[in-house]
Design a protein around this motif. Structure first.
Motif, PDB file in Angstrom:
ATOM      1  N   ILE A  15       0.792  -1.337  -0.142  1.00 30.51           N
ATOM      2  CA  ILE A  15      -0.004  -0.058  -0.370  1.00 30.51           C
ATOM      3  C   ILE A  15       1.005   0.869  -0.236  1.00 30.51           C
ATOM      4  N   PRO A  17       2.328   5.337   0.432  1.00 33.75           N
ATOM      5  CA  PRO A  17       1.763   6.515   1.102  1.00 33.75           C
ATOM      6  C   PRO A  17       0.150   6.505   0.831  1.00 33.75           C
ATOM      7  N   VAL A  20      -1.816   4.718   2.391  1.00 26.36           N
ATOM      8  CA  VAL A  20      -1.736   4.283   4.049  1.00 26.36           C
ATOM      9  C   VAL A  20      -2.459   5.523   4.926  1.00 26.36           C
ATOM     10  N   GLN A  21      -1.579   7.260   4.109  1.00 22.09           N
ATOM     11  CA  GLN A  21      -2.422   8.046   4.712  1.00 22.09           C
ATOM     12  C   GLN A  21      -4.401   8.807   4.201  1.00 22.09           C
ATOM     13  N   ILE A  25      -5.668   1.021   4.917  1.00 25.35           N
ATOM     14  CA  ILE A  25      -4.951  -0.414   5.040  1.00 25.35           C
ATOM     15  C   ILE A  25      -6.175  -1.191   5.515  1.00 25.35           C
ATOM     16  N   ILE A  44       5.760  -1.995   8.292  1.00 21.54           N
ATOM     17  CA  ILE A  44       5.291  -0.399   8.056  1.00 21.54           C
ATOM     18  C   ILE A  44       6.158  -0.115   7.667  1.00 21.54           C
ATOM     19  N   PRO A  76       5.066   6.274   4.135  1.00 23.11           N
ATOM     20  CA  PRO A  76       5.045   4.909   5.071  1.00 23.11           C
ATOM     21  C   PRO A  76       3.885   4.284   3.933  1.00 23.11           C
ATOM     22  N   LEU A  78       3.431   0.426   3.553  1.00 19.96           N
ATOM     23  CA  LEU A  78       2.628  -0.936   4.155  1.00 19.96           C
ATOM     24  C   LEU A  78       3.089  -2.232   3.038  1.00 19.96           C
TER      25      LEU A  78
END
Ligand code: RTP
Length: 155
Positions: A15, A17, A20-21, A25, A44, A76, A78
């Motif tokens: 996943i 950024p 994630v942001q 997720i 992560i 980030p 995942l």
């Protein structure tokens, strides 16, 4: 159970950024999980630019390469390994076409993304890539072997 975990097909799914942001997720993990695939590694990380360039090395001649690597390393990610019969190809099907304008409703990108530069997820495109990407992102000891009831889906 005829298929042993060590022989079972695995793919690398990340996943990006944006996903994630945006808080996607659980939505994305849930789709792989409910299908019956098995999560065997997850973490992560914020990849460095150099790491992002290694991940996307096949695309280094493309005009969007630099922006893509900047974006992957901007926040980030995942990183996951999913396991199961046909998971490489079917994982791509769950994800949908690269350009979210072309991905079908019902797919992750079709339902959750709008533009190609922010298409929230990556999935290995074949067995060789899957092997290379899993090795790039994970140490062997980060992959967990276990039995899950999901294996009842295949046998
Ligand atoms: P991925 O590797 O991320 O699963 O995506 P893919 O195989 O569906 O697409 P690929 O052609 O390998 O491209 C990798 C990522 O580069 C970005 N991209 N931007 N025209 C553009 O601006 C463009 N084309 C591709 C996308 O984020 C794509 O997922």
């Amino acid at each position: 159970q005829e298929a042993h975990a060590a022989e079972m097909e695995r793919t690398f799914i990340a996943i990006k950024p944006d996903g994630v942001q945006r808080g996607l997720i659980s939505e994305i993990v849930s789709r792989f999980e409910r299908k019956g695939f098995k999560l065997v590694a997850i973490k992560i990380v914020i990849p460095s630019k150099d790491f992002a360039e290694r991940h996307y090395h096949d695309l280094k001649e493309r005009p969007f390469f630099n922006g893509l690597c900047d974006f992957l390393s901007s926040g980030p990610v995942l990183a996951m390994v999913w396991e199961g019969e046909g998971v490489i190809k079917y994982g791509r099907k769950l994800i949908g076409a690269t350009d979210p304008q072309k991905s079908e409703p019902g797919t992750i990108r079709g339902d959750l993304a709008v533009v190609v530069g922010r298409n929230i997820i990556h999935g290995s495109d074949g067995p060789e890539t899957a092997k290379d990407e899993i090795n790039l992102w994970f140490k062997p000891e980060e992959l967990v072997n276990y039995t899950s009831n999901a294996e009842n889906i295949f046998h």
